[in-house]
Design a protein around this motif. Structure first.
Motif, PDB file in Angstrom:
ATOM      1  N   ALA A 226       8.727  -3.692   6.015  1.00  0.00           N
ATOM      2  CA  ALA A 226       7.978  -2.765   6.879  1.00  0.00           C
ATOM      3  C   ALA A 226       8.923  -1.671   7.352  1.00  0.00           C
ATOM      4  O   ALA A 226      10.144  -1.856   7.415  1.00  0.00           O
ATOM      5  CB  ALA A 226       7.370  -3.487   8.077  1.00  0.00           C
ATOM      6  N   THR A 231       4.075   6.689  10.328  1.00  0.00           N
ATOM      7  CA  THR A 231       3.593   6.999   8.984  1.00  0.00           C
ATOM      8  C   THR A 231       4.523   6.351   7.973  1.00  0.00           C
ATOM      9  O   THR A 231       5.677   6.033   8.283  1.00  0.00           O
ATOM     10  CB  THR A 231       3.565   8.514   8.735  1.00  0.00           C
ATOM     11  OG1 THR A 231       4.886   9.052   8.912  1.00  0.00           O
ATOM     12  CG2 THR A 231       2.604   9.206   9.684  1.00  0.00           C
ATOM     13  N   ARG A 232       4.059   6.177   6.757  1.00  0.00           N
ATOM     14  CA  ARG A 232       4.883   5.574   5.721  1.00  0.00           C
ATOM     15  C   ARG A 232       6.074   6.476   5.377  1.00  0.00           C
ATOM     16  O   ARG A 232       5.980   7.700   5.435  1.00  0.00           O
ATOM     17  CB  ARG A 232       4.060   5.286   4.464  1.00  0.00           C
ATOM     18  CG  ARG A 232       3.033   4.186   4.682  1.00  0.00           C
ATOM     19  CD  ARG A 232       2.556   3.585   3.381  1.00  0.00           C
ATOM     20  NE  ARG A 232       1.615   2.478   3.614  1.00  0.00           N
ATOM     21  CZ  ARG A 232       1.284   1.576   2.698  1.00  0.00           C
ATOM     22  NH1 ARG A 232       1.803   1.657   1.470  1.00  0.00           N
ATOM     23  NH2 ARG A 232       0.443   0.605   2.981  1.00  0.00           N
ATOM     24  N   PRO A 237       7.021   4.600  -0.550  1.00  0.00           N
ATOM     25  CA  PRO A 237       5.594   4.785  -0.262  1.00  0.00           C
ATOM     26  C   PRO A 237       4.761   3.507  -0.284  1.00  0.00           C
ATOM     27  O   PRO A 237       3.688   3.468   0.318  1.00  0.00           O
ATOM     28  CB  PRO A 237       5.136   5.754  -1.366  1.00  0.00           C
ATOM     29  CG  PRO A 237       6.136   5.572  -2.472  1.00  0.00           C
ATOM     30  CD  PRO A 237       7.437   5.302  -1.779  1.00  0.00           C
ATOM     31  N   SER A 238       5.241   2.469  -0.969  1.00  0.00           N
ATOM     32  CA  SER A 238       4.469   1.221  -1.022  1.00  0.00           C
ATOM     33  C   SER A 238       4.752   0.300   0.160  1.00  0.00           C
ATOM     34  O   SER A 238       4.087  -0.731   0.317  1.00  0.00           O
ATOM     35  CB  SER A 238       4.784   0.470  -2.323  1.00  0.00           C
ATOM     36  OG  SER A 238       6.144   0.067  -2.365  1.00  0.00           O
ATOM     37  N   VAL A 239       5.717   0.658   0.990  1.00  0.00           N
ATOM     38  CA  VAL A 239       6.088  -0.176   2.140  1.00  0.00           C
ATOM     39  C   VAL A 239       5.191   0.153   3.327  1.00  0.00           C
ATOM     40  O   VAL A 239       5.086   1.315   3.731  1.00  0.00           O
ATOM     41  CB  VAL A 239       7.565   0.031   2.514  1.00  0.00           C
ATOM     42  CG1 VAL A 239       7.913  -0.754   3.773  1.00  0.00           C
ATOM     43  CG2 VAL A 239       8.468  -0.375   1.360  1.00  0.00           C
ATOM     44  N   PRO A 240       4.559  -0.848   3.926  1.00  0.00           N
ATOM     45  CA  PRO A 240       3.664  -0.583   5.065  1.00  0.00           C
ATOM     46  C   PRO A 240       4.435  -0.217   6.328  1.00  0.00           C
ATOM     47  O   PRO A 240       5.605  -0.594   6.500  1.00  0.00           O
ATOM     48  CB  PRO A 240       2.937  -1.912   5.252  1.00  0.00           C
ATOM     49  CG  PRO A 240       3.900  -2.944   4.743  1.00  0.00           C
ATOM     50  CD  PRO A 240       4.604  -2.290   3.582  1.00  0.00           C
ATOM     51  N   THR A 241       3.782   0.504   7.195  1.00  0.00           N
ATOM     52  CA  THR A 241       4.332   0.711   8.537  1.00  0.00           C
ATOM     53  C   THR A 241       4.241  -0.617   9.288  1.00  0.00           C
ATOM     54  O   THR A 241       3.539  -1.545   8.877  1.00  0.00           O
ATOM     55  CB  THR A 241       3.549   1.778   9.308  1.00  0.00           C
ATOM     56  OG1 THR A 241       2.221   1.291   9.548  1.00  0.00           O
ATOM     57  CG2 THR A 241       3.475   3.083   8.527  1.00  0.00           C
ATOM     58  N   GLU A 244       0.679  -1.375  10.095  1.00  0.00           N
ATOM     59  CA  GLU A 244      -0.071  -1.822   8.927  1.00  0.00           C
ATOM     60  C   GLU A 244       0.260  -3.273   8.584  1.00  0.00           C
ATOM     61  O   GLU A 244      -0.603  -4.036   8.150  1.00  0.00           O
ATOM     62  CB  GLU A 244       0.241  -0.929   7.726  1.00  0.00           C
ATOM     63  CG  GLU A 244      -0.360   0.472   7.830  1.00  0.00           C
ATOM     64  CD  GLU A 244       0.104   1.385   6.711  1.00  0.00           C
ATOM     65  OE1 GLU A 244      -0.628   2.332   6.381  1.00  0.00           O
ATOM     66  OE2 GLU A 244       1.214   1.163   6.170  1.00  0.00           O
TER      67      GLU A 244
END
Length: 325
Positions: A226, A231-232, A237-241, A244
């Motif tokens: 995470a 925002t990401r 880009p595939s890693v969640p906040t 999220e």
């Protein structure tokens, strides 16, 4: 992504000083006549060091001299920050300072031999959020799995980060408070050593800066669970906040603002030349492309704006500083 960064930085053109002013300044001073040293308050291999060395590579044509990096790690940045504050203000000793770490050292310790007013801003270079990462072959595929184990064994899961009393640790204690969980924080002299310890299975996880983790993720050695951001992170880009991943808002108070500063009292002429050199490199297309390639997030502030941020940013840190005492 590179085009987006370029478009952002192009808007900074209005901040660059006119060539007529610069010609006048250059005529009035022969600074710099020798290489300039830039102090980095953290060890080699971390996000701060990586950013400093990259900008040093590209600023030389605009500075007119080499920029030499001098690592002075230790005490969560205090050693390096103090060295910069006490340096001669002739322009040959500058520093890569980190917020909120600069303020945290002052808030948390007694007899710190510098004041925030000892520094004058030149330019901000980066905004780099904190992430939580594990080794690529870790059993933890998600943050929730890690949190579940941490709740089963409170204070038993080792998590490394720059410290003690660093922005990384601040981010961890705020996360612990919001997520109702407890880790065992293991301090290192920078994000680089913390990541190395994670890769070597000395700690189960680490909380480095995002830029410190990005290359290891691309190389398949590290998994980021995470990012502590609203925002990401564009380079992961595939890693969640964190929201999220958990459904809970955790303020991104540990995000590292990294910029150039000098000891107070430098001549206006020398400061102007330094300001211009770093403003120019932030528009250099090769520098921007290289930063994009290695996943180094850029966020420019000119001297006036960075100086204002330096003086006012402590308010958000004060809200959570008691958690780290």
């Amino acid at each position: 992504m590179q085009n987006q960064i370029k478009r952002t930085l192009v808007t900074l053109a209005s901040l660059i000083l006119s060539s007529s002013i610069l010609t006048t300044v250059n005529a009035a001073t022969d600074f710099p006549k020798k290489p300039v040293t830039m102090t980095v308050a953290y060890s080699a291999g971390g996000g701060t060091d990586t950013a400093a060395r990259l900008i040093a590579k590209y600023v030389e044509p605009y500075l007119g001299q080499r920029l030499i990096i001098q690592n002075k790690p230790g005490a969560g940045g205090q050693i390096g920050f103090t060295s910069l504050a006490k340096a001669k203000n002739d322009g040959y000793k500058i520093g890569f300072i980190n917020l909120p770490s600069l303020q945290m050292v002052k808030m948390l310790r007694k007899n710190v031999p510098y004041e925030i007013s000892d520094f004058e801003a030149i330019a901000n270079i980066q905004l780099d959020p904190v992430v939580i990462a594990v080794k690529a072959d870790s059993k933890y595929q998600t943050l929730q799995q890690l949190l579940d184990d941490a709740k089963k064994f409170p204070g038993k899961i080792n998590i490394g980060g720059d410290g003690p009393q660093s922005n990384n640790q601040l981010q961890l204690v705020v996360a612990e408070d919001k997520l109702d969980v407890k880790f065992n924080f293991v301090p290192f002299n920078g994000s680089g050593p913390a990541v190395t310890a994670t890769l070597g299975s000395q700690v189960i996880a680490s909380i480095p800066s995002a830029s410190s983790a990005a290359n290891h993720v691309r190389n398949g050695k590290l998994r980021v669970l995470a990012v502590f951001s609203n925002t990401r992170f564009p380079y992961l880009p595939s890693v969640p906040t964190i929201k999220e991943a958990t459904g809970i808002t955790v303020p991104p108070v540990g995000a590292s603002i990294r910029g150039i500063a000098v000891p107070k009292g430098m001549s206006a002429e020398n400061k102007l030349l330094l300001e211009n050199a770093f403003a120019k490199v932030m528009q250099d297309e090769k520098f921007i492309a290289h930063a994009d390639k290695i996943g180094m997030p850029l966020m420019y502030m000119n001297a006036k704006d960075f100086d204002a941020y330096l003086k006012t940013s402590s308010k958000s840190v004060k809200q959570y500083i008691d958690l780290i005492k």
